[in-house]
Motif scaffolding. Structure first.
Motif, PDB file in Angstrom:
ATOM      1  N   PRO A   1      74.933  31.499  34.885  1.00 20.61           N
ATOM      2  CA  PRO A   1      75.128  32.120  33.566  1.00 20.61           C
ATOM      3  C   PRO A   1      76.308  33.084  33.520  1.00 20.61           C
ATOM      4  N   ASN A   2      76.520  33.825  34.601  1.00 17.05           N
ATOM      5  CA  ASN A   2      77.649  34.765  34.626  1.00 17.05           C
ATOM      6  C   ASN A   2      78.989  34.029  34.561  1.00 17.05           C
TER       7      ASN A   2
ATOM      8  N   ASP B   1      79.449  30.996  33.365  1.00 15.01           N
ATOM      9  CA  ASP B   1      79.538  30.384  32.035  1.00 15.01           C
ATOM     10  C   ASP B   1      80.008  31.402  30.991  1.00 15.01           C
ATOM     11  N   MET B   2      79.506  32.622  31.105  1.00 16.82           N
ATOM     12  CA  MET B   2      79.889  33.672  30.161  1.00 16.82           C
ATOM     13  C   MET B   2      81.370  34.025  30.302  1.00 16.82           C
TER      14      MET B   2
ATOM     15  N   ALA C   1      83.457  31.236  28.827  1.00 16.88           N
ATOM     16  CA  ALA C   1      83.390  31.265  27.369  1.00 16.88           C
ATOM     17  C   ALA C   1      84.247  32.377  26.776  1.00 16.88           C
ATOM     18  N   SER C   2      84.404  33.467  27.533  1.00 15.65           N
ATOM     19  CA  SER C   2      85.198  34.593  27.043  1.00 15.65           C
ATOM     20  C   SER C   2      86.691  34.425  27.306  1.00 15.65           C
TER      21      SER C   2
ATOM     22  N   HIS D   1      87.375  25.650  27.677  1.00 18.50           N
ATOM     23  CA  HIS D   1      87.932  26.912  28.191  1.00 18.50           C
ATOM     24  C   HIS D   1      89.330  27.119  27.634  1.00 18.50           C
TER      25      HIS D   1
END
Length: 357
Positions: A8-9, A11-12, A15-16, A46
């Motif tokens: 999750p980290n 992926d975050m 995404a940013s 991305h």
């Protein structure tokens, strides 16, 4: 298509739009990791910057390694940034480490001689010449940003790497190291490269080596060392490394002498120097095994004064080692050793007091 591992980290961060830098060496794992990562980033949209980054280790590198990295960058349509340790490559690091070891031994800043080579337990070849220079370059390039640093580490490679996590952050949470192919097999790695239309490093299929890193790696099997020595491009490095074995009296791989892998590549003087080095190694080990553990330094400092008997023992050991290796050592008798220990203990105490203050 093989599935990549993520968290999750990660992926975050993707995404940013965080920058993604993929470390490439020319080896199969980093090649496959770059291909798989770019495919994944394209698929999920991305938008942040991407690049390949290669840490050049100098003369120990295979001739084709940079070419493989360059071809990969062209295939992916991305920049390849090459970084280097300012004070030289890995061979220079090994040679400088030996000079430092001699200087420290002569001045009794160490009780026993320190090996010049990196080891599986002390891989400064990776930490100093790869990780440190890559991370420093990325921080300069992307100031104040969180960065994803991709590596091709796989759990199947070794017992140590079997414990590798999918992702981990540095102390400040700024650099996230991502291992997207951590669960892949070797077959999956080669399949990904073959599907891309690229060729893996020639050391795999032409030189018949099982792994590609340095021409002669501290982790290499005997078969890989022999395969590397069979390549003409490696002959000069081979002789230089064997010369360091000879004068340091430390075998390249603990008990395995690189000089024994391809002695036909050495001239008469090179073989004679290696024989002298091996004989000196036997004498050094025999002498240093008499030193007891309580006599050794801790973190580079003596913890107490020696007894007269211990000082005499250390004096005899230093005399034997100095004679065997041709050193011009000081502190070869009881009185000078006691004086040196007192000096070092006082210096260490001064440092501790300054730290407290």
């Amino acid at each position: 298509m093989q599935t990549i591992a993520t968290t999750p980290n990660i992926d975050m961060l993707i995404a940013s739009g965080s920058p993604v830098a993929i470390g490439v060496s020319g080896g199969k794992d980093s090649q496959a990791s770059a291909l798989a990562t770019f495919s994944h980033l394209d698929r999920i949209g991305h938008t942040g910057p991407r690049l390949l980054i290669h840490a050049d280790l100098g003369s120990v590198e295979w001739d084709d390694s940079h070419r493989i990295c360059h071809e990969l960058a062209c295939h992916l349509g991305v920049e390849l940034q090459t970084v280097r340790r300012k004070s030289g490559g890995l061979m220079e690091r090994w040679e400088a480490r030996w000079l430092s070891s001699v200087e420290r031994y002569q001045s009794l800043s160490t009780v026993t001689l320190v090996p010049c080579w990196s080891t599986p337990a002390m891989r400064f070849c990776t930490s100093e010449l790869k990780t440190h220079v890559i991370i420093a370059a990325l921080k300069r390039r992307f100031p104040a940003q969180r960065i994803i640093n991709v590596t091709g580490v796989r759990r199947a490679e070794s017992a140590a790497r079997a414990k590798a996590t999918i992702a981990s952050a540095d102390a400040g949470g700024r650099i996230w190291t991502w291992r997207p192919i951590v669960d892949w097999s070797e077959a999956e790695v080669f399949a990904t490269i073959d599907r891309s239309g690229l060729l893996p490093h020639p050391a795999y299929r032409q030189f018949c080596m099982s792994r590609v890193s340095c021409r002669f790696c501290i982790m290499s099997s005997l078969a890989d060392l022999a395969a590397a020595a069979a390549q003409p491009e490696a002959h000069h490095l081979y002789r230089r490394m064997v010369a360091l074995e000879a004068r340091s009296t430390f075998a390249f791989q603990g008990s395995r002498w690189l000089g024994d892998v391809a002695p036909h590549l050495l001239d008469e003087e090179g073989r004679a120097a290696l024989a002298r080095g091996k004989a000196a190694a036997v004498a050094r080990v025999a002498a240093e095994t008499r030193i007891t553990k309580p006599m050794l330094y801790v973190k580079g400092w003596p913890q107490r004064m020696l007894s007269n008997e211990e000082a005499d023992l250390l004096a005899h050991v230093r005399q034997e080692v100095s004679h065997s290796l041709g050193f011009a050592c000081r502190f070869l008798d009881r009185e000078s050793i006691h004086a040196r220990y007192a000096e070092l203990i006082a210096a260490n105490n001064s440092i501790k007091l300054a730290e407290v203050a």
